[in-house]
Structure formats: structure tokens, C-alpha cells
Design an enzyme around this catalytic site. Structure first.
Site, PDB file in Angstrom:
ATOM      1  N   TYR A 227      47.615  50.953  42.077  1.00  0.00           N
ATOM      2  CA  TYR A 227      47.029  49.648  41.704  1.00  0.00           C
ATOM      3  C   TYR A 227      48.155  48.631  41.556  1.00  0.00           C
ATOM      4  O   TYR A 227      48.065  47.500  42.043  1.00  0.00           O
ATOM      5  CB  TYR A 227      46.271  49.830  40.389  1.00  0.00           C
TER       6      TYR A 227
ATOM      7  N   THR B  37      36.254  44.842  30.019  1.00  0.00           N
ATOM      8  CA  THR B  37      35.208  44.738  31.042  1.00  0.00           C
ATOM      9  C   THR B  37      34.915  46.161  31.512  1.00  0.00           C
ATOM     10  O   THR B  37      35.502  47.124  30.994  1.00  0.00           O
ATOM     11  CB  THR B  37      35.719  43.934  32.254  1.00  0.00           C
TER      12      THR B  37
ATOM     13  N   ARG C   9      29.919  40.196  37.415  1.00  0.00           N
ATOM     14  CA  ARG C   9      30.127  40.663  36.035  1.00  0.00           C
ATOM     15  C   ARG C   9      31.597  40.414  35.664  1.00  0.00           C
ATOM     16  O   ARG C   9      32.367  39.842  36.450  1.00  0.00           O
ATOM     17  CB  ARG C   9      29.791  42.149  35.914  1.00  0.00           C
TER      18      ARG C   9
ATOM     19  N   ASN D  42      38.894  37.093  42.961  1.00  0.00           N
ATOM     20  CA  ASN D  42      38.796  37.876  41.725  1.00  0.00           C
ATOM     21  C   ASN D  42      38.427  39.343  41.945  1.00  0.00           C
ATOM     22  O   ASN D  42      38.830  40.200  41.157  1.00  0.00           O
ATOM     23  CB  ASN D  42      37.753  37.213  40.810  1.00  0.00           C
TER      24      ASN D  42
HETATM   25  N1  LIG Z   1      39.930  44.301  33.113  1.00  0.00           N
HETATM   26  C1  LIG Z   1      41.249  44.318  33.065  1.00  0.00           C
HETATM   27  O1  LIG Z   1      41.839  44.864  32.114  1.00  0.00           O
HETATM   28  C2  LIG Z   1      42.070  43.646  34.142  1.00  0.00           C
HETATM   29  C3  LIG Z   1      43.443  43.533  33.920  1.00  0.00           C
HETATM   30  C4  LIG Z   1      44.230  42.925  34.899  1.00  0.00           C
HETATM   31  C5  LIG Z   1      43.651  42.459  36.058  1.00  0.00           C
HETATM   32  N2  LIG Z   1      42.305  42.585  36.264  1.00  0.00           N
HETATM   33  C6  LIG Z   1      41.769  42.088  37.524  1.00  0.00           C
HETATM   34  O2  LIG Z   1      40.748  41.131  37.279  1.00  0.00           O
HETATM   35  C7  LIG Z   1      39.784  41.172  38.340  1.00  0.00           C
HETATM   36  C8  LIG Z   1      38.391  41.315  37.741  1.00  0.00           C
HETATM   37  O3  LIG Z   1      38.347  42.536  37.026  1.00  0.00           O
HETATM   38  P1  LIG Z   1      37.222  42.902  35.946  1.00  0.00           P
HETATM   39  O4  LIG Z   1      37.916  43.477  34.782  1.00  0.00           O
HETATM   40  O5  LIG Z   1      36.282  41.769  35.763  1.00  0.00           O
HETATM   41  O6  LIG Z   1      36.533  44.130  36.728  1.00  0.00           O
HETATM   42  P2  LIG Z   1      35.009  44.508  36.960  1.00  0.00           P
HETATM   43  O7  LIG Z   1      35.030  45.864  37.553  1.00  0.00           O
HETATM   44  O8  LIG Z   1      34.201  44.249  35.752  1.00  0.00           O
HETATM   45  O9  LIG Z   1      34.574  43.435  38.074  1.00  0.00           O
HETATM   46  C9  LIG Z   1      35.071  43.488  39.373  1.00  0.00           C
HETATM   47  C10 LIG Z   1      34.014  42.948  40.308  1.00  0.00           C
HETATM   48  O10 LIG Z   1      34.506  43.067  41.656  1.00  0.00           O
HETATM   49  C11 LIG Z   1      33.423  43.498  42.462  1.00  0.00           C
HETATM   50  N3  LIG Z   1      33.857  44.133  43.700  1.00  0.00           N
HETATM   51  C12 LIG Z   1      34.449  45.343  43.863  1.00  0.00           C
HETATM   52  N4  LIG Z   1      34.606  45.607  45.174  1.00  0.00           N
HETATM   53  C13 LIG Z   1      34.113  44.543  45.846  1.00  0.00           C
HETATM   54  C14 LIG Z   1      33.999  44.219  47.217  1.00  0.00           C
HETATM   55  N5  LIG Z   1      34.393  45.064  48.187  1.00  0.00           N
HETATM   56  N6  LIG Z   1      33.460  43.022  47.564  1.00  0.00           N
HETATM   57  C15 LIG Z   1      33.025  42.167  46.601  1.00  0.00           C
HETATM   58  N7  LIG Z   1      33.106  42.416  45.287  1.00  0.00           N
HETATM   59  C16 LIG Z   1      33.637  43.602  44.922  1.00  0.00           C
HETATM   60  C17 LIG Z   1      32.663  44.484  41.563  1.00  0.00           C
HETATM   61  O11 LIG Z   1      31.352  44.739  42.055  1.00  0.00           O
HETATM   62  C18 LIG Z   1      32.689  43.756  40.231  1.00  0.00           C
HETATM   63  O12 LIG Z   1      31.595  42.881  40.065  1.00  0.00           O
HETATM   64  C19 LIG Z   1      40.203  42.317  39.253  1.00  0.00           C
HETATM   65  O13 LIG Z   1      40.927  41.817  40.359  1.00  0.00           O
HETATM   66  C20 LIG Z   1      41.100  43.151  38.369  1.00  0.00           C
HETATM   67  O14 LIG Z   1      42.014  43.923  39.115  1.00  0.00           O
HETATM   68  C21 LIG Z   1      41.502  43.162  35.330  1.00  0.00           C
END
Ligand SMILES: NC(=O)c1ccc[n+]([C@@H]2O[C@H](COP(=O)([O-])OP(=O)(O)OC[C@H]3O[C@@H](n4cnc5c(N)ncnc54)[C@H](O)[C@@H]3O)[C@@H](O)[C@H]2O)c1
Length: 262
Positions: free
Chosen positions: A155, A192, A16, A85
Site C-alpha cells: 500500500y 472508516t 462512503r 479518492n
Molecule cells: N481510512 C484511513 O485511515 C486512510 C488513511 C490514509 C489514506 N486513506 C485513503 O483515503 C481514501 C479513502 O479511504 P476511506 O478510508 O474513505 O476508505 P473506504 O474503504 O471507506 O472508501 C473507499 C471507497 O473507494 C471505493 N472504491 C474501491 N475500489 C474502487 C474502484 N475500483 N472504483 C471506484 N471506487 C472504488 C470503495 O467502494 C469505497 O467507497 C483512500 O484512497 C485511502 O487509501 C485512508
């Protein structure tokens, strides 16, 4: 521009969110894609829809990474691109987060990136020389890995690590003569599941359940006037993975609607 024809990519945590959007965009750009996650039913559903391979992956487990890499190379013949990711967020202050929560955060956000890099390395070392601009790793850091985060300093501690691990592995692989580029991407607030979680935690920190107010506060930190969507980040990841970023390694691409311009 930004084509990935002939390349094979693996994305962790791509059932996702940003990973899912990137997997879809990579296939549209001509890549063969495999995605790994712990959310098996969402991951399988997405993989079927976009024509990717789905493998169960817990990024905190070395054995799980080995199985995921084997399955990818067996299905697609090689690996050119790794996107680290998968990530989680707590949203608690230094005094509120428990030690168990910290260990879980480290396991996913830091150990997961190290294990992914190590597991993919033999395959990327092999495919790198065969490609005009080498193989590529893209690590999901955050603006919280560049500037401080009053919302979630723990974080931020992990994402700062990802930022510098990116630069260090770019240097190490360069010194060793591997043709592997390593870059990070630094999103602002992206809408997200994780993005939504930040509104809940931001509201909770000021003692309310008013997530809409928290959303407006966050929006105010983005001079561009909107929050990000997963495709905003997917475009950056596809670029970094493509040969158009062939002179980039050890760099961080900031895609944050201007947040860190402050
Ligand atoms: N959404 C934001 O605002 C944002 C901002 C900066 C950075 N990020 C980074 O972007 C990346 C993706 O974030 P997102 O917003 O899509 O989050 P999200 O929570 O929608 O997706 C994260 C995914 O990682 C998976 N995951 C978690 N633990 C896991 C594990 N042990 N093994 C395998 N998969 C695992 C989850 O099941 C999920 O599908 C992350 O690294 C997050 O820190 C997100």
C-alpha cells in the site's frame, strides 16, 4: 473561507468514508457535486440524501471514467475540481501478499489516479482560466506515502507513487501553462471501513483477533490523543479545492494527528 460557490466537483470512491464526507461538505460549501463508485446502492442513497449526482465508476477502467466525466459535465455544465479518492488497502507483508493482490492494488490506487487525472484534464484545462485561482486536483495519498508502513508496504508503495505523481503533475501542468493546481492530502488513521480493516489486519499480523488492542496500538501512534474522523480529512480537501489554497500546488497537506512528527 473555504467556499466552493460556483464550482463543480467530481469525487471518486465517494459512496462512503472520506469521499462521502467530503462530497457532503463540498455541497455545504456551495459546490455542485458528482460522485462515482462501484458501490452503486450506497452511492445512490448518499447522492440522493446530499443532493449530488451519482454515476457508476470503476476507477480502473478508462471507459468508465469517460462516461463519468461526460455525465458530470452534461448535468453540471463543467468541471472545476477532481478528487482522486478511491483507494484500497491489503494489510499484508511483502511475503504474504499475492501477485494478484498487488495487481489489484496498483489498478485502483495508481492506475485509477492516472486515469482520473487524464479523463478530467480536458475539462479542467477549460475551466481553469475562468477561475481566479485555477482548477484543482486533490489526490488522496496517506502518511504511508510519506513514511514507511510496517503494516502494508505494498500500500505504501502505491501511496508513495501518488505523493510524487501529485508533485510531477503540478510541475507538468505548470510548465504547459494549464491553470490547474494539484495537491495531495495525507491522512493518519481515519475511522472508516478502511480504518477498521487496518485494525483487523494489524491484529492478524500478531496472530490474534483482538481488534480493540490493535486499535489502542494505533491510537498510541497519534500524539493528538484520538483517531481521525472522515470530516477531519474532508475539511482539508475542501480547503485544497478552494481558492483559499490558490498559492498551493505540488504540496502535501498532512492531517495525521501528529503521527509523522515522530
Ligand atoms: N481510512 C484511513 O485511515 C486512510 C488513511 C490514509 C489514506 N486513506 C485513503 O483515503 C481514501 C479513502 O479511504 P476511506 O478510508 O474513505 O476508505 P473506504 O474503504 O471507506 O472508501 C473507499 C471507497 O473507494 C471505493 N472504491 C474501491 N475500489 C474502487 C474502484 N475500483 N472504483 C471506484 N471506487 C472504488 C470503495 O467502494 C469505497 O467507497 C483512500 O484512497 C485511502 O487509501 C485512508
Amino acid at each position: 473561507m473555504n467556499r466552493l460557490d460556483g464550482k463543480v466537483a467530481f469525487l471518486s470512491g465517494a459512496a462512503r468514508g472520506i469521499g462521502g464526507a467530503t462530497a457532503r461538505m463540498m455541497i455545504e460549501a456551495g459546490a455542485k457535486v458528482a460522485i462515482g463508485d462501484i458501490l452503486d446502492s450506497a452511492g445512490r442513497k448518499l447522492a440522493k440524501e446530499i443532493g449530488a449526482l451519482y454515476v457508476h465508476l470503476d476507477v480502473t477502467s478508462e471507459a468508465s471514467w469517460a462516461e463519468a466525466m461526460d455525465a458530470t459535465v452534461k448535468a453540471h455544465g463543467k468541471l472545476d475540481v477532481l478528487v482522486n479518492n478511491a483507494g484500497i488497502f491489503i494489510g499484508k507483508g511483502v511475503e504474504e501478499a499475492s501477485l494478484d493482490e498487488w495487481h489489484k492494488l496498483v489498478a485502483v490506487n495508481l492506475t485509477g489516479v492516472l486515469l482520473g487525472t487524464r479523463a478530467a484534464l480536458p475539462h479542467l484545462k477549460k475551466s481553469g482560466p475562468a477561475s481566479a485561482h485555477g482548477a484543482a486536483i486533490v489526490n488522496l495519498a496517506s502518511i504511508a506515502g510519506l513514511v514507511g508502513s510496517q503494516l502494508d508496504p505494498l500500500y505504501s508503495l502505491t501511496k508513495g507513487g501518488v505523493t510524487l505523481f501529485t508533485k510531477s503533475t503540478a510541475l507538468e501542468f505548470g510548465r504547459k501553462g494549464y491553470r490547474i493546481r494539484v495537491n495531495s492530502i495525507h491522512p493518519g488513521l481515519i475511522e472508516t471501513d478502511m480504518g477498521q480493516q487496518t485494525f483487523v489486519m494489524r491484529a492478524r499480523q500478531v496472530g490474534t483477533n483482538d481488534t480493540e488492542k490493535a486499535r489502542q496500538t494505533t491510537l498510541g501512534l497519534h500524539p493528538i490523543g484520538r483517531l481521525g474522523v472522515a470530516d477531519d480529512i474532508a475539511k482539508g480537501i475542501v480547503f485544497l479545492a478552494s481558492d483559499d489554497a490558490g498559492f498551493m500546488t505540488g504540496a502535501g497537506l498532512v492531517v495525521d494527528g501528529g503521527w509523522t512528527a515522530h
